[in-house]
Design a protein around this motif. Sequence first.
Motif, mmCIF file in Angstrom:
data_model
loop_
_atom_site.group_PDB
_atom_site.id
_atom_site.type_symbol
_atom_site.label_atom_id
_atom_site.label_comp_id
_atom_site.label_asym_id
_atom_site.label_seq_id
_atom_site.Cartn_x
_atom_site.Cartn_y
_atom_site.Cartn_z
ATOM 1 N N THR A 22 0.854 -1.217 0.071
ATOM 2 C CA THR A 22 0.079 -0.183 -0.095
ATOM 3 C C THR A 22 0.795 1.363 -0.046
ATOM 4 O OG1 THR A 22 -0.154 0.309 2.313
ATOM 5 C CG2 THR A 22 -1.792 -1.219 1.369
ATOM 6 N N ALA A 23 0.448 2.463 -0.325
ATOM 7 C CA ALA A 23 1.272 3.620 -0.090
ATOM 8 C C ALA A 23 1.479 3.693 1.217
ATOM 9 C CB ALA A 23 0.266 4.725 -0.577
ATOM 10 N N ASP A 24 1.053 3.470 2.146
ATOM 11 C CA ASP A 24 1.511 3.624 3.616
ATOM 12 C C ASP A 24 2.655 2.886 3.872
ATOM 13 O OD1 ASP A 24 1.254 4.633 6.269
ATOM 14 O OD2 ASP A 24 0.828 2.604 6.976
ATOM 15 N N GLU A 25 2.551 1.656 3.269
ATOM 16 C CA GLU A 25 3.864 0.433 3.529
ATOM 17 C C GLU A 25 4.947 1.109 2.575
ATOM 18 O OE1 GLU A 25 1.694 -3.740 4.127
ATOM 19 O OE2 GLU A 25 1.775 -2.849 2.083
ATOM 20 N N SER A 26 4.558 1.597 1.568
ATOM 21 C CA SER A 26 5.796 2.241 0.767
ATOM 22 C C SER A 26 6.492 3.382 1.190
ATOM 23 C CB SER A 26 5.325 2.711 -0.801
ATOM 24 O OG SER A 26 4.804 1.541 -1.375
ATOM 25 N N ALA A 27 5.580 4.142 2.179
ATOM 26 C CA ALA A 27 5.948 5.405 2.598
ATOM 27 C C ALA A 27 6.941 5.087 3.843
ATOM 28 C CB ALA A 27 4.894 5.965 3.135
ATOM 29 N N ARG A 28 6.879 4.072 4.365
ATOM 30 C CA ARG A 28 7.779 3.500 5.461
ATOM 31 C C ARG A 28 9.052 3.358 4.938
ATOM 32 N NH1 ARG A 28 4.541 -0.890 7.838
ATOM 33 N NH2 ARG A 28 2.800 0.120 7.359
ATOM 34 N N VAL A 29 9.152 2.777 3.793
ATOM 35 C CA VAL A 29 10.502 2.500 3.272
ATOM 36 C C VAL A 29 11.152 3.847 2.577
ATOM 37 C CG1 VAL A 29 11.565 1.432 1.278
ATOM 38 C CG2 VAL A 29 9.793 0.378 2.453
ATOM 39 N N LEU A 30 10.443 4.625 1.990
ATOM 40 C CA LEU A 30 10.676 5.589 1.413
ATOM 41 C C LEU A 30 11.215 6.907 2.525
ATOM 42 C CD1 LEU A 30 8.358 6.142 -1.544
ATOM 43 C CD2 LEU A 30 10.634 5.619 -1.495
ATOM 44 N N ALA A 31 10.598 6.869 3.776
ATOM 45 C CA ALA A 31 10.994 7.810 4.840
ATOM 46 C C ALA A 31 12.542 7.765 5.169
ATOM 47 C CB ALA A 31 10.095 7.559 6.010
ATOM 48 N N GLY A 32 12.865 6.415 4.882
ATOM 49 C CA GLY A 32 14.352 6.271 5.510
ATOM 50 C C GLY A 32 15.144 6.457 4.223
ATOM 51 N N ALA A 33 14.938 6.565 3.157
ATOM 52 C CA ALA A 33 15.659 6.712 2.019
ATOM 53 C C ALA A 33 15.591 8.234 1.521
ATOM 54 C CB ALA A 33 15.043 6.031 0.600
ATOM 55 N N VAL A 34 14.578 9.128 1.709
ATOM 56 C CA VAL A 34 14.754 10.462 1.469
ATOM 57 C C VAL A 34 14.822 10.849 -0.088
ATOM 58 C CG1 VAL A 34 14.932 12.927 2.289
ATOM 59 C CG2 VAL A 34 15.199 10.848 3.994
ATOM 60 N N PRO A 35 14.243 10.188 -0.773
ATOM 61 C CA PRO A 35 14.510 10.439 -2.241
ATOM 62 C C PRO A 35 14.280 11.903 -2.930
ATOM 63 C CG PRO A 35 12.376 9.415 -2.185
ATOM 64 C CD PRO A 35 12.997 9.599 -0.840
ATOM 65 N N ARG A 36 15.139 12.221 -3.808
ATOM 66 C CA ARG A 36 14.860 13.586 -4.527
ATOM 67 C C ARG A 36 14.225 13.172 -5.815
ATOM 68 N NH1 ARG A 36 20.748 15.904 -4.475
ATOM 69 N NH2 ARG A 36 21.182 13.718 -3.663
ATOM 70 N N VAL A 37 14.394 12.043 -6.250
ATOM 71 C CA VAL A 37 13.675 11.696 -7.496
ATOM 72 C C VAL A 37 13.232 10.332 -7.493
ATOM 73 C CG1 VAL A 37 14.065 11.082 -10.343
ATOM 74 C CG2 VAL A 37 15.385 13.154 -8.839
#
Length: 64
Positions: A22-37
């Motif tokens: 889900t978007a929530d599960e993906s957000a947890r992963v992306l929060a640690g990555a802090v992507p710019r693109v």
Amino acid sequence: MILALGVWRAGAAVEALSPLWTADESARVLAGAVPRVAIAFAPFAPMVSTALREIAADTEVFAI
């Protein structure tokens, strides 16, 4: 795979997300990555955009 090689060649990192998440599960992963693109396959780009909004990331999303 070719896209990943180009990303690594540019000195960036690849953070894989599952299309089953889900978007929530993906957000947890992306929060640690802090992507710019973010580069996402077109059918999954809306979910990636939602996940990035949840973490308030200032990230441009490219759909391919």
